[in-house]
Design an enzyme around this catalytic site. Structure first.
Site, PDB file in Angstrom:
ATOM      1  N   ARG A   1       0.817  -1.225   0.000  1.00 45.79           N
ATOM      2  CA  ARG A   1       0.000   0.000   0.000  1.00 45.79           C
ATOM      3  C   ARG A   1       0.849   1.273   0.000  1.00 45.79           C
ATOM      4  NH1 ARG A   1      -4.880  -1.485  -1.458  1.00 45.79           N
ATOM      5  NH2 ARG A   1      -5.790   0.276  -0.405  1.00 45.79           N
TER       6      ARG A   1
ATOM      7  N   LYS B   1       3.114   2.067  -5.077  1.00 45.89           N
ATOM      8  CA  LYS B   1       4.009   1.653  -6.160  1.00 45.89           C
ATOM      9  C   LYS B   1       3.261   1.321  -7.460  1.00 45.89           C
ATOM     10  CE  LYS B   1       4.463  -2.963  -4.177  1.00 45.89           C
ATOM     11  NZ  LYS B   1       3.629  -2.680  -3.008  1.00 45.89           N
TER      12      LYS B   1
ATOM     13  N   ALA C   1      -0.123  -8.871 -15.607  1.00 48.34           N
ATOM     14  CA  ALA C   1      -0.584  -9.125 -14.239  1.00 48.34           C
ATOM     15  C   ALA C   1      -0.136 -10.503 -13.795  1.00 48.34           C
ATOM     16  CB  ALA C   1      -2.106  -9.021 -14.184  1.00 48.34           C
TER      17      ALA C   1
ATOM     18  N   HIS D   1      -7.628  -1.812  -9.379  1.00 46.85           N
ATOM     19  CA  HIS D   1      -6.474  -1.638 -10.277  1.00 46.85           C
ATOM     20  C   HIS D   1      -6.949  -1.597 -11.725  1.00 46.85           C
ATOM     21  CE1 HIS D   1      -2.544  -2.393  -8.038  1.00 46.85           C
ATOM     22  NE2 HIS D   1      -3.451  -2.342  -7.087  1.00 46.85           N
TER      23      HIS D   1
ATOM     24  N   ALA E   1      -9.865  -0.788 -12.916  1.00 42.74           N
ATOM     25  CA  ALA E   1     -10.669   0.414 -13.179  1.00 42.74           C
ATOM     26  C   ALA E   1      -9.796   1.645 -13.404  1.00 42.74           C
ATOM     27  CB  ALA E   1     -11.639   0.656 -12.024  1.00 42.74           C
ATOM     28  N   ARG E   2      -8.596   1.656 -12.822  1.00 41.15           N
ATOM     29  CA  ARG E   2      -7.685   2.801 -12.990  1.00 41.15           C
ATOM     30  C   ARG E   2      -7.029   2.829 -14.364  1.00 41.15           C
ATOM     31  NH1 ARG E   2      -4.617   1.932  -7.600  1.00 41.15           N
ATOM     32  NH2 ARG E   2      -3.149   0.915  -8.987  1.00 41.15           N
TER      33      ARG E   2
ATOM     34  N   GLU F   1      -2.540 -11.894 -18.337  1.00 36.37           N
ATOM     35  CA  GLU F   1      -2.299 -12.572 -17.071  1.00 36.37           C
ATOM     36  C   GLU F   1      -1.222 -13.616 -17.304  1.00 36.37           C
ATOM     37  OE1 GLU F   1      -5.958 -13.831 -15.305  1.00 36.37           O
ATOM     38  OE2 GLU F   1      -6.799 -11.815 -15.450  1.00 36.37           O
TER      39      GLU F   1
ATOM     40  N   ASP G   1       3.316  -6.071 -13.133  1.00 33.87           N
ATOM     41  CA  ASP G   1       2.894  -5.862 -11.744  1.00 33.87           C
ATOM     42  C   ASP G   1       2.397  -7.189 -11.180  1.00 33.87           C
ATOM     43  OD1 ASP G   1       2.132  -4.752  -9.340  1.00 33.87           O
ATOM     44  OD2 ASP G   1       0.659  -3.383 -10.178  1.00 33.87           O
TER      45      ASP G   1
END
Length: 170
Positions: A10, A13, A42, A59, A61-62, A71, A90
């Protein structure tokens, strides 16, 4: 150009990495023939964890709608070598059980900009189990290997960013 973004849980990053990827994609004409401007790789497997699913949804939605999401599982080296343009990976911590040496080689061989996110293991809770300690050690070793090939290493703490210098020659 490889940018390595480290930080504790949190710390901000992933949001920083997303801003860097967007800036990288804007820096050139990355949208060609309906290809995505950024490929978001991902490594998180959600499973039945509702809280984790909610975080992953936030994440997603951003991200801008023109970003492709891939993936990755054990095939992570192939996944990061394939896309042209900017790749945002990420995060390494979710993937550490696979073959780290192949990831470092795949990152070093990419021609496009790459932003890699990982947890900084020295900022977390001390592992209570041998397995947790082994994970911490493996991720710490992988982080050092990626930092060694990265052009830029950033540390996020409480949403703030610190640029880390290269170590002095030994």
């Amino acid at each position: 150009m490889i940018t390595f973004v480290l930080g504790g849980a949190r710390s901000g990053k992933s949001a920083l990495a997303e801003r860097l990827a967007a800036a990288s994609a804007r820096g050139g004409s990355r949208v060609v023939e309906n290809r995505s401007s950024v490929t978001y790789v991902a490594t998180m497997i959600v499973g039945d964890d509702a809280v984790l699913a909610e975080r992953v949804a936030a994440h997603r939605a951003r991200r801008p709608p023109d970003w492709a999401t891939v993936e990755a599982g054990a095939d992570l080296p192939d996944v990061i070598e394939t896309p042209s343009g900017t790749v945002l990976l990420d995060s390494l911590g979710r993937w550490i059980a696979a073959q780290p040496d192949f990831v470092v080689a795949a990152l070093a061989g990419r021609s496009g900009d790459t932003i890699v996110v990982s947890d900084e293991v020295g900022l977390g809770v001390y592992p209570a189990t041998d397995l947790g300690g082994a994970f911490r050690d493996a991720l710490g070793t992988l982080n050092q290997a990626v930092a060694a090939i990265a052009d830029r290493v950033l540390l996020t703490v409480a949403g703030r960013v610190v640029t880390l210098d290269r170590p002095p020659d030994r």
